[in-house]
Motif scaffolding. Structure first.
Motif, PDB file in Angstrom:
ATOM      1  N   VAL A  96       0.775  -1.113  -0.081  1.00 19.39           N
ATOM      2  CA  VAL A  96       0.040   0.173  -0.040  1.00 19.39           C
ATOM      3  C   VAL A  96       0.772   1.149   0.116  1.00 19.39           C
ATOM      4  O   VAL A  96       1.650   1.226   1.008  1.00 19.39           O
ATOM      5  N   PHE A  97       0.792   2.074  -1.057  1.00 23.47           N
ATOM      6  CA  PHE A  97       1.686   3.295  -1.035  1.00 23.47           C
ATOM      7  C   PHE A  97       0.787   4.472  -0.579  1.00 23.47           C
ATOM      8  O   PHE A  97      -0.182   4.299  -0.064  1.00 23.47           O
ATOM      9  N   GLN A  98       1.705   5.639  -0.701  1.00 23.01           N
ATOM     10  CA  GLN A  98       1.083   6.910  -0.049  1.00 23.01           C
ATOM     11  C   GLN A  98      -0.063   7.274  -0.817  1.00 23.01           C
ATOM     12  O   GLN A  98      -1.203   7.640  -0.232  1.00 23.01           O
ATOM     13  N   ASP A  99       0.212   7.251  -2.116  1.00 23.67           N
ATOM     14  CA  ASP A  99      -1.056   7.784  -2.808  1.00 23.67           C
ATOM     15  C   ASP A  99      -2.182   6.607  -3.099  1.00 23.67           C
ATOM     16  O   ASP A  99      -1.348   5.461  -3.480  1.00 23.67           O
ATOM     17  N   ASP A 100      -3.312   6.627  -2.813  1.00 21.63           N
ATOM     18  CA  ASP A 100      -4.094   5.757  -2.977  1.00 21.63           C
ATOM     19  C   ASP A 100      -4.369   5.100  -4.331  1.00 21.63           C
ATOM     20  O   ASP A 100      -4.010   5.886  -5.305  1.00 21.63           O
ATOM     21  N   ALA A 101      -4.315   3.726  -4.260  1.00 20.39           N
ATOM     22  CA  ALA A 101      -4.394   2.956  -5.688  1.00 20.39           C
ATOM     23  C   ALA A 101      -5.661   2.342  -5.917  1.00 20.39           C
ATOM     24  O   ALA A 101      -5.746   1.375  -6.582  1.00 20.39           O
ATOM     25  N   VAL A 102      -6.857   3.063  -5.444  1.00 18.67           N
ATOM     26  CA  VAL A 102      -7.985   2.391  -5.822  1.00 18.67           C
ATOM     27  C   VAL A 102      -8.202   2.682  -7.137  1.00 18.67           C
ATOM     28  O   VAL A 102      -8.025   3.715  -7.892  1.00 18.67           O
ATOM     29  N   PHE A 103      -9.232   1.688  -7.774  1.00 17.54           N
ATOM     30  CA  PHE A 103      -9.722   1.918  -9.375  1.00 17.54           C
ATOM     31  C   PHE A 103     -10.854   2.814  -9.339  1.00 17.54           C
ATOM     32  O   PHE A 103     -11.845   2.678  -8.874  1.00 17.54           O
ATOM     33  N   PRO A 104     -10.649   4.047 -10.127  1.00 21.94           N
ATOM     34  CA  PRO A 104     -11.623   5.028  -9.976  1.00 21.94           C
ATOM     35  C   PRO A 104     -13.018   4.371 -10.519  1.00 21.94           C
ATOM     36  O   PRO A 104     -14.157   5.135 -10.362  1.00 21.94           O
ATOM     37  N   TRP A 105     -13.031   3.520 -11.538  1.00 19.86           N
ATOM     38  CA  TRP A 105     -13.770   2.982 -12.428  1.00 19.86           C
ATOM     39  C   TRP A 105     -14.628   1.905 -11.491  1.00 19.86           C
ATOM     40  O   TRP A 105     -15.407   1.175 -12.326  1.00 19.86           O
ATOM     41  N   MET A 106     -14.190   1.544 -10.376  1.00 22.18           N
ATOM     42  CA  MET A 106     -14.875   0.368  -9.849  1.00 22.18           C
ATOM     43  C   MET A 106     -15.335   0.720  -8.448  1.00 22.18           C
ATOM     44  O   MET A 106     -14.846   1.705  -7.977  1.00 22.18           O
ATOM     45  N   THR A 107     -16.570   0.145  -7.965  1.00 22.64           N
ATOM     46  CA  THR A 107     -17.133   0.695  -6.612  1.00 22.64           C
ATOM     47  C   THR A 107     -16.578   0.135  -5.376  1.00 22.64           C
ATOM     48  O   THR A 107     -15.321  -0.580  -5.769  1.00 22.64           O
ATOM     49  N   VAL A 108     -16.513   0.499  -4.304  1.00 22.38           N
ATOM     50  CA  VAL A 108     -16.115   0.217  -3.165  1.00 22.38           C
ATOM     51  C   VAL A 108     -15.882  -1.532  -3.079  1.00 22.38           C
ATOM     52  O   VAL A 108     -14.723  -2.003  -2.742  1.00 22.38           O
ATOM     53  N   GLU A 109     -16.985  -2.128  -3.288  1.00 24.50           N
ATOM     54  CA  GLU A 109     -16.888  -3.559  -3.231  1.00 24.50           C
ATOM     55  C   GLU A 109     -16.135  -4.281  -4.329  1.00 24.50           C
ATOM     56  O   GLU A 109     -15.482  -5.184  -3.987  1.00 24.50           O
ATOM     57  N   GLU A 110     -16.230  -3.459  -5.486  1.00 25.77           N
ATOM     58  CA  GLU A 110     -15.665  -4.273  -6.558  1.00 25.77           C
ATOM     59  C   GLU A 110     -13.975  -4.055  -6.301  1.00 25.77           C
ATOM     60  O   GLU A 110     -13.179  -4.895  -6.801  1.00 25.77           O
ATOM     61  N   ASN A 111     -13.506  -2.731  -5.720  1.00 31.41           N
ATOM     62  CA  ASN A 111     -12.279  -2.439  -5.375  1.00 31.41           C
ATOM     63  C   ASN A 111     -11.605  -3.620  -4.539  1.00 31.41           C
ATOM     64  O   ASN A 111     -10.659  -4.262  -4.688  1.00 31.41           O
ATOM     65  N   ILE A 112     -12.277  -3.853  -3.581  1.00 35.42           N
ATOM     66  CA  ILE A 112     -11.898  -4.755  -2.113  1.00 35.42           C
ATOM     67  C   ILE A 112     -11.819  -6.131  -2.881  1.00 35.42           C
ATOM     68  O   ILE A 112     -11.005  -6.989  -2.471  1.00 35.42           O
ATOM     69  N   GLY A 113     -12.755  -6.646  -3.997  1.00 33.73           N
ATOM     70  CA  GLY A 113     -12.743  -7.845  -4.391  1.00 33.73           C
ATOM     71  C   GLY A 113     -11.754  -8.142  -5.528  1.00 33.73           C
ATOM     72  O   GLY A 113     -11.724  -9.248  -6.157  1.00 33.73           O
ATOM     73  N   PHE A 114     -11.148  -6.915  -6.049  1.00 29.51           N
ATOM     74  CA  PHE A 114     -10.265  -6.958  -7.215  1.00 29.51           C
ATOM     75  C   PHE A 114      -9.360  -8.285  -7.195  1.00 29.51           C
ATOM     76  O   PHE A 114      -9.424  -9.175  -8.188  1.00 29.51           O
ATOM     77  N   SER A 115      -8.512  -8.275  -6.145  1.00 26.01           N
ATOM     78  CA  SER A 115      -7.395  -9.548  -6.287  1.00 26.01           C
ATOM     79  C   SER A 115      -8.147 -10.752  -6.075  1.00 26.01           C
ATOM     80  O   SER A 115      -7.583 -11.887  -6.611  1.00 26.01           O
ATOM     81  N   LEU A 116      -9.292 -10.857  -5.392  1.00 30.30           N
ATOM     82  CA  LEU A 116     -10.004 -12.184  -5.229  1.00 30.30           C
ATOM     83  C   LEU A 116     -10.502 -12.657  -6.747  1.00 30.30           C
ATOM     84  O   LEU A 116     -10.317 -13.805  -6.933  1.00 30.30           O
ATOM     85  N   ARG A 117     -10.847 -11.846  -7.456  1.00 34.03           N
ATOM     86  CA  ARG A 117     -11.408 -12.052  -9.000  1.00 34.03           C
ATOM     87  C   ARG A 117     -10.121 -12.666  -9.738  1.00 34.03           C
ATOM     88  O   ARG A 117     -10.252 -13.291 -10.604  1.00 34.03           O
ATOM     89  N   MET A 118      -8.937 -11.750  -9.464  1.00 36.93           N
ATOM     90  CA  MET A 118      -7.805 -12.508 -10.086  1.00 36.93           C
ATOM     91  C   MET A 118      -7.424 -13.534  -9.651  1.00 36.93           C
ATOM     92  O   MET A 118      -6.688 -14.556 -10.382  1.00 36.93           O
ATOM     93  N   GLN A 119      -7.520 -13.948  -8.481  1.00 36.94           N
ATOM     94  CA  GLN A 119      -7.093 -15.327  -8.012  1.00 36.94           C
ATOM     95  C   GLN A 119      -8.212 -16.427  -8.444  1.00 36.94           C
ATOM     96  O   GLN A 119      -7.978 -17.406  -7.784  1.00 36.94           O
ATOM     97  N   LYS A 120      -9.237 -15.912  -9.124  1.00 39.28           N
ATOM     98  CA  LYS A 120     -10.295 -16.808  -9.486  1.00 39.28           C
ATOM     99  C   LYS A 120     -10.901 -17.598  -8.192  1.00 39.28           C
ATOM    100  O   LYS A 120     -11.130 -18.732  -8.462  1.00 39.28           O
ATOM    101  N   LYS A 121     -10.923 -16.803  -7.403  1.00 42.08           N
ATOM    102  CA  LYS A 121     -11.970 -17.256  -6.204  1.00 42.08           C
ATOM    103  C   LYS A 121     -13.366 -17.510  -6.752  1.00 42.08           C
ATOM    104  O   LYS A 121     -13.925 -16.997  -7.588  1.00 42.08           O
ATOM    105  N   THR A 122     -13.982 -18.477  -5.704  1.00 44.34           N
ATOM    106  CA  THR A 122     -15.590 -18.750  -6.078  1.00 44.34           C
ATOM    107  C   THR A 122     -16.448 -17.507  -5.885  1.00 44.34           C
ATOM    108  O   THR A 122     -16.010 -16.612  -4.999  1.00 44.34           O
ATOM    109  N   LYS A 123     -17.628 -17.298  -6.343  1.00 45.27           N
ATOM    110  CA  LYS A 123     -18.229 -16.014  -6.073  1.00 45.27           C
ATOM    111  C   LYS A 123     -18.804 -16.219  -4.553  1.00 45.27           C
ATOM    112  O   LYS A 123     -18.536 -15.037  -3.801  1.00 45.27           O
TER     113      LYS A 123
END
Ligand SMILES: Nc1ncnc2c1ncn2[C@@H]1O[C@H](COP(=O)(O)OP(=O)(O)OP(=O)(O)O)[C@@H](O)[C@H]1O
Length: 275
Positions: free
Chosen positions: A94-121
Motif C-alpha cells: 500500500v503506497f502513500q497515494d491511494d491506488a483504488v480504481f476509480p472505475w470500480m465501486t468500493v466492493e469491486e475494489n476490495i474484491g479485485f484481487s480475489l477475482r484475479m485469484q479466480k476465487k468462487t463467487k
C-alpha cells in the motif's frame, strides 16, 4: 561519538529474515548511492513492525526490496524460507497515494484481487463482506471512489490489500498526505484491523509518534548510508488507543529516539562541513 543503543528484541518465529542486505544505485558512471548498508532484521510471523527514520535513510528502498520490486546488490531476504527476487502476491503493498480504481465501486475494489485469484463467487462475497465490515464501509459498498473522502479511500486501499490474503503487508507512508485527525483515526483502525485479522506488517513512516503508536517493534534507520541504528520493543498494550501517547513510557521513548535522530543529524552536518 555517542553510544549506540541496542535493545532487547524478541524474535521467536521469524517469517522474514533479512541478512546483510545492501542496495546501491549507480547515479552516474563514477558515482553510486548506497541506499542500504548491511541491513539485518528478522520479523516474526504476525508482527507489526514500523520502520522510521528521516528522509533519505532508505525506508522506501527497504520496503521495495522486500516487495521484490528492487534489485539487491548483496545479501539476502528470505520470506517463509523462500528467497525474495521478484514481486509475489504473497506480499501486498500500500503506497502513500491511494491506488483504488476509480472505475470500480468500493466492493469491486476490495474484491479485485480475489477475482484475479479466480476465487468462487461465494468465497469472494464472504471475504468482501468481512473486510467491508472491518473497515466500516458497509454503507458505502456501491459508492464510487470519487464520492469518498481521502481517509475512506485509504480504508478501501488497505481492505483491498488485506482481502488478497498476503503473507506480508507492506505499507509505505500510507497516511502521509492526510490531516492529523484522519491520520490518528486511521492509525486506530489499522491497529484494530490487524488485531482482528493478524498479518505480518511492515509499516514505513517518518513520523515517530505514528511508529510508536502502531508498531510492536520500531526499527530506527539513519541515512548516509542507510542503516538500522537501533530497534525498540516498547511493550505497549496490544489493545491500545490514542491515550497511550500521553503515557510516561510513550513520552520517554519519543524523547530517546528523537535525541538519537538529532545526534545523527548533527554528526552528518559535521561530516558535511568537513568535506
Ligand atoms: N532509483 C534511484 N536512483 C538513485 N538513487 C536513489 C533511487 N532511489 C532512491 N535513491 C537514493 O537512495 C537513498 C534512499 O532513498 P529512499 O527513497 O529509500 O529513502 P527514504 O528514507 O524512503 O526517503 P523518504 O522518506 O524521503 O521517502 C536516497 O539517497 C535516495 O536519493
Amino acid at each position: 561519538m555517542h553510544a549506540k543503543i541496542k535493545e532487547w528484541t524478541d524474535v521467536r518465529e521469524p517469517l522474514i529474515d533479512i541478512h546483510n542486505l545492501s542496495v546501491e544505485f549507480q547515479t552516474s558512471i563514477n558515482e553510486k548511492t548506497i541506499a542500504l548498508n548491511n541491513v539485518n532484521l528478522a520479523v516474526n510471523k504476525d508482527e507489526f513492525i514500523c520502520v522510521m527514520g528521516p528522509s533519505g535513510c532508505g525506508k522506501t528502498t527497504l520496503l521495495n526490496t522486500i516487495a521484490g520490486m528492487q534489485a539487491i546488490t548483496s545479501g539476502t531476504i528470505m520470506i517463509g524460507g523462500k528467497k525474495v527476487d521478484k514481486p509475489s502476491p504473497e506480499r501486498a503493498v500500500v503506497f502513500q497515494d491511494d491506488a483504488v480504481f476509480p472505475w470500480m465501486t468500493v466492493e469491486e475494489n476490495i474484491g479485485f484481487s480475489l477475482r484475479m485469484q479466480k476465487k468462487t463467487k461465494k468465497e469472494m462475497n464472504e471475504t468482501v463482506e468481512r473486510f467491508l465490515k472491518l473497515v466500516k464501509l458497509e454503507d458505502f459498498r456501491t459508492a464510487w471512489p470519487k464520492q469518498l473522502s481521502g481517509g475512506m479511500r485509504k480504508r478501501v486501499d488497505i481492505a483491498r490489500a488485506y482481502a488478497a490474503n498476503p503473507k506480508v503487508l507492506l505499507l509505505d507512508e500510507p497516511f502521509g498526505p492526510l490531516d492529523i485527525m484522519t491520520k490518528e483515526h486511521l492509525q486506530e483502525e489499522l491497529r484494530r484491523l490487524w488485531q482482528q485479522a493478524p498479518r505480518t506488517v511492515i509499516f514505513i513512516t517518518h513520523d515517530l509518534e505514528e511508529a510508536l503508536y502502531l508498531g510492536d517493534r520500531i526499527v530506527v534507520m539513519t541515512p548516509r548510508p542507510g542503516k538500522i541504528h537501533s530497534v525498540y520493543q516498547p511493550n505497549f498494550p496490544k489493545d491500545r488507543d490514542m491515550s497511550i501517547k500521553t503515557s510516561d513510557s510513550f513520552v520517554d521513548y519519543r524523547k530517546r529516539i528523537r535525541s538519537i535522530l538529532k545526534q545523527e543529524e548533527k554528526a552528518q552536518e559535521w561530516e558535511g562541513d568537513g568535506k
